[in-house]
Write an enzyme that holds these catalytic residues in place. Structure first.
Site, short mmCIF file in Angstrom:
data_model
loop_
_atom_site.label_atom_id
_atom_site.label_comp_id
_atom_site.label_asym_id
_atom_site.label_seq_id
_atom_site.Cartn_x
_atom_site.Cartn_y
_atom_site.Cartn_z
N ARG A 571 0.84 -1.19 0.00
CA ARG A 571 0.00 0.00 0.00
C ARG A 571 0.87 1.25 0.00
O ARG A 571 1.92 1.30 0.62
CB ARG A 571 -0.89 0.03 1.25
CG ARG A 571 -1.84 -1.12 1.38
CD ARG A 571 -2.99 -1.12 0.45
NE ARG A 571 -3.76 0.12 0.44
CZ ARG A 571 -4.93 0.25 -0.18
NH1 ARG A 571 -5.46 -0.78 -0.85
NH2 ARG A 571 -5.57 1.38 -0.16
N VAL A 572 0.38 2.25 -0.68
CA VAL A 572 1.10 3.53 -0.68
C VAL A 572 0.39 4.54 0.22
O VAL A 572 0.82 5.66 0.37
CB VAL A 572 1.24 4.12 -2.11
CG1 VAL A 572 2.14 3.23 -2.95
CG2 VAL A 572 -0.12 4.28 -2.77
N ASP A 573 -0.72 4.12 0.81
CA ASP A 573 -1.44 5.03 1.71
C ASP A 573 -1.31 4.53 3.15
O ASP A 573 -0.55 3.62 3.44
CB ASP A 573 -2.92 5.10 1.31
CG ASP A 573 -3.56 3.72 1.19
OD1 ASP A 573 -2.95 2.73 1.64
OD2 ASP A 573 -4.68 3.64 0.67
N ASP A 574 -2.06 5.12 4.05
CA ASP A 574 -1.95 4.73 5.45
C ASP A 574 -2.85 3.56 5.78
O ASP A 574 -3.67 3.61 6.68
CB ASP A 574 -2.30 5.93 6.35
CG ASP A 574 -1.23 7.00 6.23
OD1 ASP A 574 -0.05 6.62 6.06
OD2 ASP A 574 -1.57 8.19 6.28
N VAL A 575 -2.69 2.51 5.01
CA VAL A 575 -3.44 1.29 5.28
C VAL A 575 -2.42 0.20 5.59
O VAL A 575 -1.42 0.08 4.90
CB VAL A 575 -4.31 0.90 4.07
CG1 VAL A 575 -4.90 -0.50 4.25
CG2 VAL A 575 -5.43 1.90 3.87
#
Ligand code: 6R9
Length: 707
Positions: A571-575
Site C-alpha cells: 500500500r502507498v497510503d496509510d493502510v
C-alpha cells in the site's frame, strides 16, 4: 536461492505439546531480498506439465488462445462482455442498448460507471434456482466443516440451500424488509451466512455483512451508516478452544446504534443457534429477537424472486481506508455477479464436479466473491470452513482437503507462512492427491512461501495462482492464468485478467511505459468495480479518482517487468495489511486516543514474519500519565474493544513526542523506519529530516525503543 541476512532465531513450539526449537530463518521470513522483486524476475516456473495430464478439462487450449481472448476483451469490450454476460448468467430481460457507460475523468463531471443497464436478473436465481431447475438440486453446494473435526459431514445440496433461502426470504419480507433496504449480517463462517446473503439478494434487499471478529462498536457504526433495521446473527460459536459469544456483542451493538440513531434501527434480530443451549445461555429479548429455526419453520416455503436492474445494489461491504471511518463499498447486481463468476471460472479453471475450497471468511470480500457468488453461479461444490487452520493442529487444512477430495484450494500467504513454521511433517502426513490447483490472495506472496506451497503442498504439480484484487474491484484483477504455456514467477501476481487495463503512473499521474515502477491504477471500467461509497459518492470520487486524473487509483504500488508482469509492492497510503486484512491507521489511532490517558497516537506498519505487516503504535501520554505495562495492556484492550482483535497493536512504543513538520504533519516515514530498524536506525536510514520542526525528537524516540 536467497540468503537471509537476519540472525537465526529459535522459538519454542508449544502447540505440539513438546518443546523443540523451531528454526525460523531461511523459510518463513518475508525477506527483504524477496521484496527486491527485480532480482527475482528471472526465476520462472512454467505451469507444471503434470497439471495438464492430470486435469482433463481446461477452458483454454494454450496461452495463444488466452491472449487472443484478452486482446478481444480490450479491443472490443462491448462484444466481449455482452457475450460473457449471455453465456454465464441467466437474464430475465437483456439490457437496453449499451453494455457499459462511464466517466473516469473527474474534471468532466461526476464519476460513474454502469454495466448492462436496463437488464433484469436476480443474483439468487443465478446462484441457486436455475441449477435446481436444471436438475442439479441434489448436487452438494456446501460441505460445512465446523470447528471440531467430526465424522458426520454437514452439507447443503442446491435444493436444500434453496429451501432455506426461500423461507428466510419470505420471513424477511413479513418483517417488513423491502427492495433496497440494508440487512446487516453478523455471523461466523457457516453456510447459513451464505443463505442469509442469498435470501437478501432474492428479495432485492442489500446485505451488509460484518466480519464476526469486529467489536460491538464497529458493528454499531455499520448498522448506523447503513440504517439497518434487521440484523441476522448467531448465538455464538467455537473458534479453536475459545467460545465467542456473538449474540452478546450483537446486542451491545444494536443498543449502541439505537441509542445513537433512534429506535427505528435494528428492530429485529434473527439468531441462528449454533451452540448447545444447555451450555450456552443467550438472552432473547421477546419483542425483537427470534430464533432462526423457528423463523424458518413457520415461514412460507416459497418466496417470489425480485427481478433487479443490473445496476441495482447487491451489497455493501465496509473496508478501511487511509482516513476516517470505513467506507461502505457498494456493488451492483449484474456487473459484479458476472465478474465474480468468470474470474472464479477462469482463474481456478473451475468446472462443475470439481470440489473447491476457499479458506476466506464471508465477512470479507474474498468470501463474498469466492465462497458465495462466483462459485455458486458456476454451480460449484465447495467446502466452507468455520474453524482455524491450526486447530486441533496444523494438519487441519490437509485433512479437510483429503476428506472432501478438494481440487482447488484458495488461501492466504499469511496462512501459508504460519503453517510453514510447523514444518513439512504436518503436510507430508496427510494425503493431498486430490489437489490440482493452489491459489492465494490478500497480500503479495513472498517467493519463499510460494515455493514452499508449490513444493510441499502441491508436490510441484499444481499451478500457483496469486490473485491481486481489492474489495473495490469485486473480483480478481491481476493473476497468473493456469494455462498451458504460462510462465509463473514467484512473487508476481502475473498479468491482467480479461478486460483489465492496468497502468503504472508516476507522482504526477503520468502513465509510464514498459519496465517501470509507480502507482498501480486502472484505466478502463470493468463490470465488477465499485459503483459508489454508501451515502457518500464524493468520497468515492476523491479516494479513487482524484489522485490521478482519468484513472482508478488502487492505493497499491507496483513494478512492471520487461515481460509485462506486475509485482505488487504494498500500500502507498496509510493502510496496514495485517494477515491480508486492511487496517486503517486512522481507526487504530482514534481507538487509542479514545483512551483517556493518550494525548496523541501515530500508527505505522512494521514487517512481521507471519502476518506480513504488524501494527506498531507510537503513543504520547497526557501530562501526569506514566507509561506502565498495565497501561500498555489497557491500550491494546481498548483497540480490541473499539474495533476488533485483528487491529490489536503488536507494539506500543511510548513517544515523549512525535516527529512533525513545521506545519504539524506527523512524518510517518520516519516512524516506519524507527519501527522497522529499532535502535540500529542511523541518520542515513531516515532520509531527509530537514523539514522536522524539532529534529531532536528522533533521538528521543529511538531511546524509548523497547521500553
Ligand atoms: C481481496 C482483498 C486489498 C489490498 C490490496 C493490496 C492487498 C490483495 C494481493 C495484494 C499483493 C496480492 N492485496 N491481494 N497485494 N498481491 N495477491 O484482499 O481485498 O481486503 O480489499 O485488500 O490487499 O494491497 O490493495 P481487500
Amino acid at each position: 536461492p536467497l540468503q537471509c541476512d537476519r540472525k537465526r532465531r529459535f522459538r519454542v513450539r508449544k502447540s505440539l505439546g513438546r518443546s523443540r526449537p523451531l528454526q525460523l530463518c531461511s523459510c518463513t521470513h518475508v525477506h527483504q531480498a524477496d521484496r527486491d522483486t527485480h532480482s527475482l524476475a528471472e526465476q520462472s516456473y512454467p505451469v507444471p506439465r503434470e497439471y495438464f495430464t492430470r486435469v482433463q478439462n481446461h477452458h483454454f487450449k494454450d496461452m495463444e488462445q488466452y491472449k487472443r481472448l484478452y486482446e478481444r476483451s480490450i479491443q472490443q469490450p462491448e462484444e466481449f462482455w455482452s457475450d460473457m454476460a449471455k453465456q454465464v448468467l441467466s437474464w430475465k430481460q437483456l439490457w437496453e442498448n449499451q453494455v457499459c457507460s462511464y466517466n473516469f475523468d473527474i474534471e468532466k463531471g461526476p464519476i460513474f460507471c454502469e454495466w448492462f443497464k436496463g437488464g433484469k436478473l436476480n443474483a439468487c436465481y443465478n446462484c441457486v434456482d436455475r441449477h435446481v431447475e436444471a436438475g442439479y438440486g441434489d448436487q452438494v453446494a456446501y460441505y460445512a466443516e465446523g470447528n471440531e473435526e467430526s465424522a458426520d459431514i454437514r452439507s447443503y445440496t442446491y435444493r436444500e440451500l434453496l429451501d432455506s433461502i426461500e423461507r428466510l426470504a419470505s420471513a424477511l419480507k413479513v418483517r417488513g424488509v423491502k427492495k433496497g433496504d440494508v440487512v446487516a449480517i453478523y455471523m461466523p463462517n457457516i453456510p447459513e451466512l451464505a443463505i442469509a446473503m442469498l435470501a437478501c439478494a432474492r428479495i432485492g434487499a442489500v446485505h451488509s455483512v460484518v466480519f464476526g471478529g469486529f467489536s460491538a462498536e464497529s458493528l454499531a457504526n455499520r448498522l448506523i451508516d447503513a440504517k439497518s433495521r434487521i440484523l441476522i446473527t448467531c448465538d455464538g460459536y467455537r473458534r479453536g478452544e475459545k467460545i465467542v459469544a456473538l449474540k452478546a456483542v450483537a446486542d451491545a451493538a444494536a443498543e449502541l446504534a439505537r441509542e445513537n440513531m433512534g429506535y427505528e434501527l435494528v428492530q429485529h434480530k434473527i439468531v441462528y443457534q449454533k451452540l448447545d443451549p444447555k451450555q450456552n445461555f443467550v438472552s432473547m429479548e421477546s419483542h425483537m429477537d427470534e430464533w432462526w429455526h423457528e423463523v424458518l419453520s413457520t415461514a412460507k416455503p416459497h418466496c417470489d424472486i425480485e427481478w433487479m436492474d443490473a445496476e441495482d445494489a447487491l451489497f455493501v461491504l465496509y473496508t478501511s481506508g487511509s482516513t476516517g471511518r470505513p467506507k461502505g463499498i457498494v456493488h451492483t447486481t449484474g456487473g459484479y455477479l458476472l465478474y465474480a463468476a468468470i474470474t472464479h471460472r477462469y482463474a481456478f479453471n473451475y468446472h462443475p464436479g470439481d470440489v473447491y475450497f476457499c479458506t476466506a471468511d464471508c465477512g470479507w470480500i474474498t468470501g463474498h466473491s469466492y465462497v458465495v457468488y462466483g462459485p455458486l453461479v458456476n454451480r460449484a461444490t465447495q467446502v466452507i470452513f468455520e474453524g482455524v487452520p491450526t486447530y486441533p493442529d496444523a494438519t487441519r487444512l490437509w485433512k479437510i482437503s483429503a476428506k472432501y477430495n478438494v481440487n482447488q484450494l484458495y488461501t492466504a500467504p499469511t496462512l501459508i507462512r504460519s503453517l510453514m513454521r510447523y514444518g513439512e511433517a504436518y503436510v507430508k502426513n496427510s494425503q493431498r492427491d486430490s489437489l490440482t490447483l493452489l491459489a492465494t490472495v490478500g497480500e503479495p506472496i513472498n517467493p519463499e512461501a510460494w515455493k514452499w506451497f508449490s513444493r510441499e503442498v502441491g508436490e510441484n504439480r499444481c499451478p500457483i495462482v496469486d490473485t491481486w484484487w481489492q474489495t473495490e474491484t469485486g473480483g480478481h484483477m491481476i493473476l497468473p492464468p493456469p494455462v498451458q504455456g504460462f510462465i509463473q514467477k514467484p512473487g508476481s501476481a502475473g498479468v491482467p485478467f480479461f478486460g483489465i487495463v492496468p497502468v503504472v503512473v508516476n507522482e504526477k499521474g503520468e502513465e509510464l511505459s514498459g519496465e517501470c515502477e509507480g502507482y498501480l491504477c486502472i484505466k478502463k471500467p470493468w463490470p465488477g468495480m465499485l459503483r459508489t461509497v454508501l451515502g457518500d459518492h464524493s468520497r468515492m470520487e476523491s479516494t479513487y479518482f482524484k489522485p490521478f486524473r482519468g484513472f482508478y487509483m488502487s492505493g497499491d504500488g507496483c513494478k512492471r517487468d520487461k515481460d509485462g508482469y506486475y509485482w505488487l509492492t504494498g500500500r502507498v497510503d496509510d493502510v496496514i495489511n495485517v494477515s491480508g486484512h486492511r487496517i486503517g491507521t486512522a481507526e487504530v489511532e482514534s481507538a487509542l486516543i479514545a483512551h483517556g490517558s493518550v494525548a496523541e497516537a501515530a500508527v505505522v506498519p512494521v514487517p512481521h514474519d507471519i502476518k506480513g505487516q504488524g501494527i506498531y503504535a507510537y503513543v504520547t501520554l497526557r501530562q501526569g500519565e506514566e507509561p506502565s505495562e498495565e497501561l500498555r495492556k489497557a491500550l491494546k484492550h481498548a483497540v480490541r474493544e473499539h474495533i476488533g482483535a485483528i487491529c490489536t497493536p503488536d507494539v506500543i512504543h511510548w513517544a515523549p513526542a512525535l516527529p512533525k513538520t513545521r506545519s504539524g504533519k506527523i512524518m510517518r516515514r520516519i516512524l516506519r523506519k524507527i519501527a522497522e530498524l529499532g535502535p540500529k536506525v542511523t541518520p542515513s536510514d531516515l532520509g531527509d529530516t530537514s523539514t522536522l520542526s524539532e529534529p531532536q525528537v528522533v533521538e528521543l524516540l529511538v531511546s524509548y525503543h523497547g521500553k
